[in-house]
Design a protein around this motif. Structure first.
Motif, PDB file in Angstrom:
ATOM      1  N   THR A  30      35.460  44.476  47.029  1.00 31.33           N
ATOM      2  CA  THR A  30      33.995  44.544  47.024  1.00 31.33           C
ATOM      3  C   THR A  30      33.425  43.591  45.975  1.00 31.33           C
ATOM      4  OG1 THR A  30      34.030  46.843  47.785  1.00 31.33           O
ATOM      5  CG2 THR A  30      31.995  46.071  46.776  1.00 31.33           C
ATOM      6  N   GLU A  31      33.968  43.627  44.775  1.00 31.03           N
ATOM      7  CA  GLU A  31      33.486  42.754  43.701  1.00 31.03           C
ATOM      8  C   GLU A  31      33.782  41.288  44.003  1.00 31.03           C
ATOM      9  OE1 GLU A  31      31.431  43.487  41.245  1.00 31.03           O
ATOM     10  OE2 GLU A  31      31.419  45.477  42.162  1.00 31.03           O
ATOM     11  N   ARG A  32      34.952  41.004  44.559  1.00 28.86           N
ATOM     12  CA  ARG A  32      35.318  39.626  44.913  1.00 28.86           C
ATOM     13  C   ARG A  32      34.330  39.076  45.936  1.00 28.86           C
ATOM     14  NH1 ARG A  32      41.376  38.450  46.899  1.00 28.86           N
ATOM     15  NH2 ARG A  32      41.722  39.256  44.799  1.00 28.86           N
ATOM     16  N   TRP A  33      34.013  39.874  46.949  1.00 32.48           N
ATOM     17  CA  TRP A  33      33.120  39.401  48.004  1.00 32.48           C
ATOM     18  C   TRP A  33      31.673  39.353  47.549  1.00 32.48           C
ATOM     19  CZ3 TRP A  33      36.136  42.793  51.980  1.00 32.48           C
ATOM     20  CH2 TRP A  33      37.343  42.143  52.297  1.00 32.48           C
ATOM     21  N   ARG A  34      31.287  40.222  46.636  1.00 34.21           N
ATOM     22  CA  ARG A  34      29.944  40.108  46.050  1.00 34.21           C
ATOM     23  C   ARG A  34      29.823  38.800  45.289  1.00 34.21           C
ATOM     24  NH1 ARG A  34      29.313  46.023  43.407  1.00 34.21           N
ATOM     25  NH2 ARG A  34      28.791  47.186  45.279  1.00 34.21           N
ATOM     26  N   SER A  35      30.867  38.454  44.534  1.00 37.70           N
ATOM     27  CA  SER A  35      30.874  37.198  43.776  1.00 37.70           C
ATOM     28  C   SER A  35      30.802  35.992  44.697  1.00 37.70           C
ATOM     29  CB  SER A  35      32.129  37.097  42.915  1.00 37.70           C
ATOM     30  OG  SER A  35      32.127  38.095  41.925  1.00 37.70           O
TER      31      SER A  35
ATOM     32  N   GLY B 256      24.648  42.346  48.953  1.00 36.06           N
ATOM     33  CA  GLY B 256      24.253  43.686  49.363  1.00 36.06           C
ATOM     34  C   GLY B 256      25.417  44.594  49.709  1.00 36.06           C
ATOM     35  N   LEU B 257      26.636  44.098  49.571  1.00 35.68           N
ATOM     36  CA  LEU B 257      27.819  44.870  49.950  1.00 35.68           C
ATOM     37  C   LEU B 257      28.044  46.040  49.001  1.00 35.68           C
ATOM     38  CD1 LEU B 257      30.308  45.001  51.846  1.00 35.68           C
ATOM     39  CD2 LEU B 257      31.519  43.640  50.124  1.00 35.68           C
ATOM     40  N   GLU B 258      28.279  47.204  49.585  1.00 28.27           N
ATOM     41  CA  GLU B 258      28.582  48.410  48.808  1.00 28.27           C
ATOM     42  C   GLU B 258      29.928  48.962  49.254  1.00 28.27           C
ATOM     43  OE1 GLU B 258      26.758  49.581  46.323  1.00 28.27           O
ATOM     44  OE2 GLU B 258      25.157  48.106  46.599  1.00 28.27           O
ATOM     45  N   LEU B 259      30.633  49.600  48.362  1.00 27.39           N
ATOM     46  CA  LEU B 259      31.944  50.166  48.648  1.00 27.39           C
ATOM     47  C   LEU B 259      31.943  51.066  49.883  1.00 27.39           C
ATOM     48  CD1 LEU B 259      34.850  50.456  46.917  1.00 27.39           C
ATOM     49  CD2 LEU B 259      34.016  52.767  46.922  1.00 27.39           C
TER      50      LEU B 259
END
Length: 81
Positions: A45-50, A55-58
């Protein structure tokens, strides 16, 4: 959702985090059955947010842990890896 995340990148990221080859991951296979857990899910999730999926949430990933769903969610289209 994001143009910088391709189906190939998503598949590669998932395979890397699971420590397996990309050929071992089917598009509709439950990723939790392959070893995905909450810590790995948070990492992705954090990698793809970066990478721009702001707007991605777990829970978006956890509720349907299939590669095809994640690709659709992150790229805005249904793809087969």
């Amino acid at each position: 959702m994001n143009q910088t995340l391709s189906s190939e990148r998503i598949l590669a990221d998932v395979a890397e985090i699971l420590g397996c080859d990309t050929s071992e991951i089917g598009p509709d296979e439950n990723l939790f059955d392959l070893g995905m857990d909450s810590v790995r899910l948070m990492t992705l999730t954090e990698r793809w947010r970066s990478a721009g999926a702001l707007g991605l949430e777990l829970p978006d990933l956890a509720e349907r842990p299939e590669l095809a769903h994640w690709i659709g969610l992150l790229t805005g289209k249904r793809e087969s890896p």
